[in-house]
Structures are given as C-alpha cells and as structure tokens.
Design a protein around this motif. Structure first.
Motif, mmCIF file in Angstrom:
data_model
loop_
_atom_site.group_PDB
_atom_site.id
_atom_site.type_symbol
_atom_site.label_atom_id
_atom_site.label_comp_id
_atom_site.label_asym_id
_atom_site.label_seq_id
_atom_site.Cartn_x
_atom_site.Cartn_y
_atom_site.Cartn_z
ATOM 1 N N MET A 150 0.820 -1.209 0.000
ATOM 2 C CA MET A 150 0.000 0.000 0.000
ATOM 3 C C MET A 150 0.858 1.264 0.000
ATOM 4 S SD MET A 150 -2.948 1.103 -0.144
ATOM 5 C CE MET A 150 -3.921 2.507 0.148
ATOM 6 N N MET A 151 2.022 1.185 0.638
ATOM 7 C CA MET A 151 2.892 2.349 0.732
ATOM 8 C C MET A 151 3.544 2.688 -0.611
ATOM 9 S SD MET A 151 3.890 4.601 2.725
ATOM 10 C CE MET A 151 5.158 5.579 3.424
ATOM 11 N N GLN A 152 3.810 1.650 -1.412
ATOM 12 C CA GLN A 152 4.532 1.880 -2.661
ATOM 13 C C GLN A 152 3.803 2.836 -3.612
ATOM 14 O OE1 GLN A 152 7.366 -0.540 -5.688
ATOM 15 N NE2 GLN A 152 6.270 -1.710 -4.200
ATOM 16 N N PRO A 153 2.498 2.679 -3.853
ATOM 17 C CA PRO A 153 1.828 3.646 -4.724
ATOM 18 C C PRO A 153 1.917 5.081 -4.208
ATOM 19 C CG PRO A 153 0.470 1.698 -4.484
ATOM 20 C CD PRO A 153 1.608 1.558 -3.514
ATOM 21 N N ILE A 154 1.871 5.254 -2.914
ATOM 22 C CA ILE A 154 1.973 6.608 -2.342
ATOM 23 C C ILE A 154 3.349 7.208 -2.638
ATOM 24 C CG2 ILE A 154 2.025 7.918 -0.179
ATOM 25 C CD1 ILE A 154 -0.122 5.885 0.836
ATOM 26 N N LEU A 155 4.387 6.413 -2.474
ATOM 27 C CA LEU A 155 5.742 6.894 -2.775
ATOM 28 C C LEU A 155 5.881 7.255 -4.250
ATOM 29 C CD1 LEU A 155 7.881 4.410 -0.640
ATOM 30 C CD2 LEU A 155 7.341 6.800 -0.120
ATOM 31 N N VAL B 251 1.079 -0.207 -11.806
ATOM 32 C CA VAL B 251 1.477 -1.401 -12.562
ATOM 33 C C VAL B 251 2.826 -1.895 -12.015
ATOM 34 C CG1 VAL B 251 1.978 -2.339 -14.853
ATOM 35 C CG2 VAL B 251 0.288 -0.501 -14.596
ATOM 36 N N PRO B 252 2.788 -2.875 -11.128
ATOM 37 C CA PRO B 252 4.033 -3.342 -10.494
ATOM 38 C C PRO B 252 5.117 -3.780 -11.472
ATOM 39 C CG PRO B 252 2.128 -4.240 -9.355
ATOM 40 C CD PRO B 252 1.607 -3.556 -10.596
ATOM 41 N N GLU B 253 4.734 -4.325 -12.622
ATOM 42 C CA GLU B 253 5.733 -4.806 -13.579
ATOM 43 C C GLU B 253 6.615 -3.686 -14.134
ATOM 44 O OE1 GLU B 253 2.400 -7.457 -13.130
ATOM 45 O OE2 GLU B 253 2.414 -5.407 -13.857
ATOM 46 N N GLY B 254 6.176 -2.458 -14.063
ATOM 47 C CA GLY B 254 6.961 -1.346 -14.586
ATOM 48 C C GLY B 254 7.837 -0.655 -13.562
ATOM 49 N N ARG B 255 7.828 -1.126 -12.350
ATOM 50 C CA ARG B 255 8.510 -0.388 -11.273
ATOM 51 C C ARG B 255 10.025 -0.388 -11.379
ATOM 52 N NH1 ARG B 255 4.139 -2.111 -6.666
ATOM 53 N NH2 ARG B 255 2.600 -0.561 -7.333
ATOM 54 N N LEU C 216 11.963 -1.606 -2.610
ATOM 55 C CA LEU C 216 10.793 -2.475 -2.791
ATOM 56 C C LEU C 216 10.795 -3.145 -4.169
ATOM 57 C CD1 LEU C 216 8.109 -0.204 -1.111
ATOM 58 C CD2 LEU C 216 8.940 -2.418 -0.261
ATOM 59 N N ALA C 217 11.245 -2.445 -5.205
ATOM 60 C CA ALA C 217 11.240 -2.990 -6.549
ATOM 61 C C ALA C 217 12.318 -4.061 -6.761
ATOM 62 C CB ALA C 217 11.411 -1.874 -7.580
ATOM 63 N N PHE C 218 13.456 -3.899 -6.099
ATOM 64 C CA PHE C 218 14.585 -4.799 -6.341
ATOM 65 C C PHE C 218 14.891 -5.741 -5.183
ATOM 66 C CE2 PHE C 218 15.386 -1.363 -9.376
ATOM 67 C CZ PHE C 218 15.704 -2.087 -10.513
#
Length: 118
Positions: free
Chosen positions: A1-6, A63-67, A114-116
């Motif tokens: 949930m935090m990732q979209p906010i960042l 879209v998590p795949e693009g992070r 978070l992405a890596f």
C-alpha cells in the motif's frame, strides 16, 4: 500500500516541470527564461522528458511490472541533476530544484528497495 503513495510523491515532484511542455510560460516562472531565448525550446523539450518521468511514476504506482524500469528512469533524472548541480558549484538559482530532488530521494530509495528486493 505504501509503494503507490511513494510513486505518487515522485510524480508530484516531476509534475511542475512536466507542465511546461503544455504551458511554456511555466519556463519563465520556473527558470526565468524568456520565449526569445534560444534555450527556451531546449527547456521545453526537457519538459517533455519530465513528462515521460511523470508518466513513468504514475504507471509504476499502479502497474508493479513497470517499477524496476521506472526506478531507473526516475533515479537517472534526479541523481544526474543533483550531481551536475553539485559539480557546477551548487548555483543558487537552481537550489530550490536541488532541494526538491533531495527531498524526493528517500521516496526513490524506498521504491527502489521495494522494486529490487527479490
């Protein structure tokens, strides 16, 4: 949930410079450039690149795949400016931009981790 906010925080950082692509008068208010200055066109093109960074941030928020790619794009944009600004002797007229990018580095570090992390 935090990732979209960042990601949305990072998008917000790039929104104003991206706006100059559609509203060139913003270049005068942000950078003091007049439309008759030869650099005006180059800065408007730069605004188009900021638009790409902005879109990458919005995309990554949903879209998590693009992070991972978005981390690289945003990281190159922010860190390269800070390095160049510092190497140029930290010019005062660009200090506000540098401070905004510095303030965004924790959000960038968070999304990068978070992405890596896998």
């Amino acid at each position: 949930m935090m990732q979209p906010i960042l990601w949305l925080i990072l998008a917000a950082i790039h929104a104003m410079p991206a706006l100059a692509f559609f509203r060139p008068a913003t270049l005068t208010s942000l950078y003091g450039l007049r439309p008759d200055n030869p650099l005006f066109l180059l800065m408007q093109h730069r605004a188009g690149l900021f638009l790409a960074v902005f879109v990458a941030c919005i995309w990554a928020a949903f879209v998590p795949e693009g992070r991972r790619l978005a981390v690289l794009v945003v990281g190159i944009s922010m860190v390269s400016f800070l390095v160049l600004w510092w190497q140029a002797g930290a010019p005062a007229p660009l200090r506000r931009i540098a401070l905004v990018d510095l303030a965004g580095l924790p959000a960038l570090a968070g999304v990068a981790w978070l992405a890596f992390r896998q």
